[in-house]
Design a protein around this motif. Sequence first.
Motif, PDB file in Angstrom:
ATOM      1  N   TYR A 107     -19.221  37.987  -1.373  1.00 21.18           N
ATOM      2  CA  TYR A 107     -20.494  38.208  -0.695  1.00 21.18           C
ATOM      3  C   TYR A 107     -20.342  39.370   0.285  1.00 21.18           C
ATOM      4  O   TYR A 107     -19.219  39.744   0.664  1.00 21.18           O
ATOM      5  CB  TYR A 107     -20.911  36.934   0.071  1.00 21.18           C
ATOM      6  CG  TYR A 107     -19.838  36.459   1.015  1.00 21.18           C
ATOM      7  CD1 TYR A 107     -19.853  36.813   2.357  1.00 21.18           C
ATOM      8  CD2 TYR A 107     -18.757  35.698   0.549  1.00 21.18           C
ATOM      9  CE1 TYR A 107     -18.846  36.421   3.219  1.00 21.18           C
ATOM     10  CE2 TYR A 107     -17.749  35.304   1.399  1.00 21.18           C
ATOM     11  CZ  TYR A 107     -17.792  35.665   2.733  1.00 21.18           C
ATOM     12  OH  TYR A 107     -16.783  35.296   3.577  1.00 21.18           O
ATOM     13  N   LEU A 126     -21.820  29.165   5.510  1.00 25.40           N
ATOM     14  CA  LEU A 126     -21.589  29.414   4.084  1.00 25.40           C
ATOM     15  C   LEU A 126     -20.650  28.373   3.496  1.00 25.40           C
ATOM     16  O   LEU A 126     -20.903  27.833   2.411  1.00 25.40           O
ATOM     17  CB  LEU A 126     -21.010  30.818   3.884  1.00 25.40           C
ATOM     18  CG  LEU A 126     -20.657  31.189   2.443  1.00 25.40           C
ATOM     19  CD1 LEU A 126     -21.885  31.158   1.553  1.00 25.40           C
ATOM     20  CD2 LEU A 126     -20.002  32.576   2.401  1.00 25.40           C
ATOM     21  N   ALA A 129     -22.209  25.097   2.694  1.00 23.76           N
ATOM     22  CA  ALA A 129     -23.134  25.087   1.552  1.00 23.76           C
ATOM     23  C   ALA A 129     -22.459  24.599   0.279  1.00 23.76           C
ATOM     24  O   ALA A 129     -23.112  24.250  -0.698  1.00 23.76           O
ATOM     25  CB  ALA A 129     -23.732  26.481   1.342  1.00 23.76           C
ATOM     26  N   CYS A 143     -26.060  30.112  -5.761  1.00 23.94           N
ATOM     27  CA  CYS A 143     -26.331  31.388  -5.096  1.00 23.94           C
ATOM     28  C   CYS A 143     -27.512  31.252  -4.145  1.00 23.94           C
ATOM     29  O   CYS A 143     -27.469  31.709  -2.999  1.00 23.94           O
ATOM     30  CB  CYS A 143     -26.613  32.472  -6.140  1.00 23.94           C
ATOM     31  SG  CYS A 143     -25.153  33.175  -6.929  1.00 23.94           S
ATOM     32  N   SER A 146     -26.647  29.276  -1.069  1.00 22.15           N
ATOM     33  CA  SER A 146     -25.855  30.034  -0.094  1.00 22.15           C
ATOM     34  C   SER A 146     -26.737  30.933   0.771  1.00 22.15           C
ATOM     35  O   SER A 146     -26.333  31.353   1.861  1.00 22.15           O
ATOM     36  CB  SER A 146     -24.803  30.884  -0.810  1.00 22.15           C
ATOM     37  OG  SER A 146     -25.402  31.946  -1.524  1.00 22.15           O
TER      38      SER A 146
END
Length: 325
Positions: A107, A126, A129, A143, A146
């Motif tokens: 990321y 993050l 998550a 995705c 996040s």
Amino acid sequence: MGRLRTAIQTLAMLELPPAESLQQLDILMQTLGEREPHFATCAYAVYDGVTGEIELAVAGHVPPLLVHPDGHNEYLEVPPCPPLGVGNGVVETKVIPVEDGSLFVLYTDGLVESRDRDISEGLDRLASAFGEGSPEQDLEDLCKLSLDGVYADAKRDDIAVLIAKLRRIPEDHRIAFPLEAELTAVRRARSLIRDPLKRWGLEDLIDNSELLVSELVTNAIKYASNNGEDQVMLRLVLEPDSLVCEVHDSSPALPRVLQVDRDAESGRGLHVVSQMASRWGARRTATGKVVWCEQPVPAEVTAILRAAMGAIDEADQPAEAVAIS
């Protein structure tokens, strides 16, 4: 960034190790920034679907997140290196073993960094998550998860997220044969590959594969030191869409396609490989090099392989990735 992406793609095609690729990118960034400095961060990872290891190098980038099959996750620590374009930093590589079914999360810093919050809070958010059961979820849904709470923050930088689910190629879809570094090994190599190809339902590829193997093994023997201890390793890897043939030897010298006269009696080996294989390449290893070539697998065999590997659901493929930006 456009020039940098093109350079990265070129270096990836050359199959340089991650650390060496980032060193070359750093030099390029300094050249591009002679008049006005240019900087960029980068995380470069290569996953080996046979050994189940990730080779990772990072230049000033936020750390990748590794989510284990049980949901436990950790940020991967690598030796620190300045961003590309700064210079004066040595990029180091870290090799990390990965359990089958793990998630590898890359990321940009816009996902975890905000002007009014400490970056540690973003990293904690993050990590939270991903928990128990995450590796079994749809990757696109992960995705989006996040990004929860990020869309409304207009002060954030651009964001990109890449999640890959990693799984080694099954053991019965790969096989290795040690060969002596002598010319008699070429004939033995041709005979060794027949049974595996028949077992995998690839009888139609036997003739092509025998010729390709002959050329690659001959090339390896040509550059072996012949000190009586060197060996050549032949490896076949069956992927869902392709058959990969690899030949390992102890010489670090990478092969190249030579220009030969029409009447020449030698030097055509790699010409043959480039014409008969859909792709081929070479890369250095810690003990020498690997020269490989790839052939497409018939569609009906691919369907059988995916079903046998439990890969009808895309999340179960050996390595599958979803990106969102």
